[in-house]
Enzyme design. Structure first.
Site, PDB file in Angstrom:
ATOM      1  N   HIS A 100      46.389  39.856  43.731  1.00  0.00           N
ATOM      2  CA  HIS A 100      45.253  40.090  42.610  1.00  0.00           C
ATOM      3  C   HIS A 100      44.013  39.671  43.351  1.00  0.00           C
ATOM      4  CE1 HIS A 100      43.917  39.930  38.264  1.00  0.00           C
ATOM      5  NE2 HIS A 100      43.094  39.300  38.949  1.00  0.00           N
ATOM      6  N   GLU A 101      44.110  38.426  43.880  1.00  0.00           N
ATOM      7  CA  GLU A 101      42.641  37.841  44.170  1.00  0.00           C
ATOM      8  C   GLU A 101      42.101  38.849  45.381  1.00  0.00           C
ATOM      9  OE1 GLU A 101      41.115  36.222  42.296  1.00  0.00           O
ATOM     10  OE2 GLU A 101      42.591  35.679  40.955  1.00  0.00           O
TER      11      GLU A 101
ATOM     12  N   HIS B 156      40.198  41.634  44.255  1.00  0.00           N
ATOM     13  CA  HIS B 156      38.630  40.952  44.035  1.00  0.00           C
ATOM     14  C   HIS B 156      37.952  40.821  45.307  1.00  0.00           C
ATOM     15  CE1 HIS B 156      39.028  40.513  39.540  1.00  0.00           C
ATOM     16  NE2 HIS B 156      39.926  39.725  39.611  1.00  0.00           N
TER      17      HIS B 156
ATOM     18  N   GLU C 145      38.461  43.744  37.597  1.00  0.00           N
ATOM     19  CA  GLU C 145      39.401  43.582  37.299  1.00  0.00           C
ATOM     20  C   GLU C 145      40.315  44.764  37.656  1.00  0.00           C
ATOM     21  OE1 GLU C 145      40.339  40.364  36.669  1.00  0.00           O
ATOM     22  OE2 GLU C 145      42.113  40.734  36.213  1.00  0.00           O
TER      23      GLU C 145
HETATM   24 ZN    ZN Z   1      41.134  38.889  38.144  1.00  0.00          ZN
END
Ligand code: ZN
Length: 475
Positions: A231-232, A235, A261
């Protein structure tokens, strides 16, 4: 930074922010903007975008009076510890007056910014430029229609998926190393970034050469750190992918929290929880944890990482139920701002919605309306970004699949270069140059729509849970 550094860091940041704000709202900046706007720059050009985006930031900054900014900061500082106490003791009454005050300040901020229909529009436009409450209402309506019955159907077949292979005792160092192995393969550039541990995972970008991610590791489960890291990395790769010439300008950054996101959820879910992903990575995972996954085949593992649990806590929610957690917060925030709901009555509204949407009962407010930190601060309008991320991610992915027809084969071979390159070219490179709506339209030729995400979850989870969605049961 050691934990004791928080105070000094906070005051240094407050000083820097105050100075930056003071200089930015100087009427001279407004004059310079007017001069540049008179030059009719090509709106597609970087210079045109720079003037447009700076104007938007400038207008937002000058519209909110300095006293209101200070009052908002004070209110958050005071509400935060009260929220913490209230959460520990499940004592909503303690927190309610602080929420009422925060709602009031949010309303005054909305009034200062101005809006066409509802106060929420003003707050939303600040985080998701160009988006309206009406548009989100329609989006959430479609999602609710599609997800609520799906969650109920899956609830009847809870035993269809066994995720016991994810639990047990997992070496923490090996988890961190495996996470880095995965995201390096995705294309996270560790020459310009690094990974560290923290209580709550996040990513931060100091500039083109320094983009960091943090991870939280649990010995009990292999999935938390692994998917958190993916997830990170989404980003972080977005930030690493901005055009280098935007570094240090107002064009540096993501189009919006929702678009940001969409990148993290795309790598975490659409890639990370896909079948081809584990065709490739189950082998390396076995090597990282010798003996831990003996007898677990690719299909069992794929299903395990996609198990759906209707749960009380947003941050633990799976892919299917996540948007329902956001929907109920969006509805409550709007009712608060429209003065149709008082803070004192929030738990009742909350619990009723959880039961209606997720089919579960809330035992206490700690696991209900007090779970998130957000309402102890002033920034209403932030929650929808999470759902926008899911929806935008799925919409982009349909276009990616047209552009890269053999994407699944590439992923199954551990090749992520085409996907990384496509996203960099179409999304990451542009930084803040386009609004979320403009960006989506440029890439997909369409406005924001719920259908791609709905198609994706229905297809994926009907198959995993062996559901016949074409002929839903009568309730
Ligand atoms: Zn996030």
């Amino acid at each position: 930074m050691p934990p004791g550094g928080v105070g000094s860091r906070a005051s240094a940041m407050a000083t820097l922010r105050g100075l930056a704000h003071e200089r930015f709202v100087d009427p001279q900046v407004g004059g310079l903007l007017e001069e540049l706007e008179a030059r009719d720059l090509d709106p597609e050009s970087d210079d045109g975008a720079l003037v447009r985006v700076t104007r938007r930031d400038y207008d937002h900054s000058v519209k909110i009076p300095a006293e209101l900014v200070a009052e908002a900061a004070r209110a958050s500082t005071e509400a935060r510890p009260v929220w913490q106490l209230a959460r520990e003791d499940s004592d909503w009454k303690l927190f309610a007056p602080y929420l009422d005050r925060n709602v009031d300040i949010n309303r005054r901020i909305a009034d200062a910014l101005g809006y066409a229909e509802r106060p929420y529009d003003a707050l939303l436009d600040r985080s998701e430029p160009g988006m309206t409450t009406r548009q989100l209402d329609a989006l959430f309506g479609r999602l609710r229609e599609a997800i609520v019955p799906l969650v109920h159907e899956i609830g009847r077949r809870q035993d269809a998926v066994d995720d016991s292979c994810l639990w047990g005792d997992w070496d923490e160092r090996a988890q961190l190393d495996f996470g880095m192995q995965v995201v390096t393969r995705f294309g996270f550039d560790s020459e310009r970034g690094r990974q560290d541990l923290s209580a709550h995972p996040f990513s931060s970008g100091l500039g083109a050469g320094d983009v960091r991610i943090t991870t939280r590791v649990s010995r009990r489960s292999v999935s938390q750190a692994m998917f958190g890291t993916m997830h990170e990395s989404g980003h972080a790769m977005y930030t690493q992918g901005h055009a280098p010439e935007f570094d240090g300008t107002p064009l540096w950054g993501g189009a919006s929290p929702g678009v940001h996101e969409s990148q993290s959820r795309l790598w975490e879910n659409l890639v990370g929880r896909s079948r081809p992903m584990w065709r490739y990575f189950l082998g390396p995972l076995r090597q990282a944890f010798p003996g831990r996954l003996d007898g677990v085949d690719e299909e069992t593992f794929y299903r395990a990482v996609n198990k759906v649990y209707p749960s009380l806590i947003r941050v633990e929610a799976d892919e299917v139920t996540y948007n329902l957690h956001i929907l109920l917060r969006f509805e409550i925030e709007n009712d608060l701002l429209d003065r149709e709901l008082k803070a004192a009555d929030v738990p009742e509204a909350w619990n009723a919605k959880v039961e209606q949407y997720l089919g579960i009962k809330v035992p206490d407010d700690t696991q209900g309306a007090l779970q998130d930190i957000h309402w102890s601060g002033i920034s209403f309008g932030g929650f929808p970004g999470y759902t926008l991320g899911n929806v935008i991610g799925a919409q982009l992915m349909e276009t990616v699949r047209e552009a890269i027809p053999d994407l699944d084969d590439q992923i199954a071979a551990g090749e992520f270069g085409s996907l990384h390159g496509w996203l960099k070219e179409k999304v990451w490179r542009h930084g803040r140059k386009f609004t979320p709506g403009e960006l989506l339209h440029r890439i997909t030729g369409r406005s924001l729509e719920a259908e791609p995400w709905i198609r994706y979850v229905q297809q994926k989870f009907a198959e995993i849970y062996d559901l016949d969605l074409a002929a839903p049961r009568q309730h």
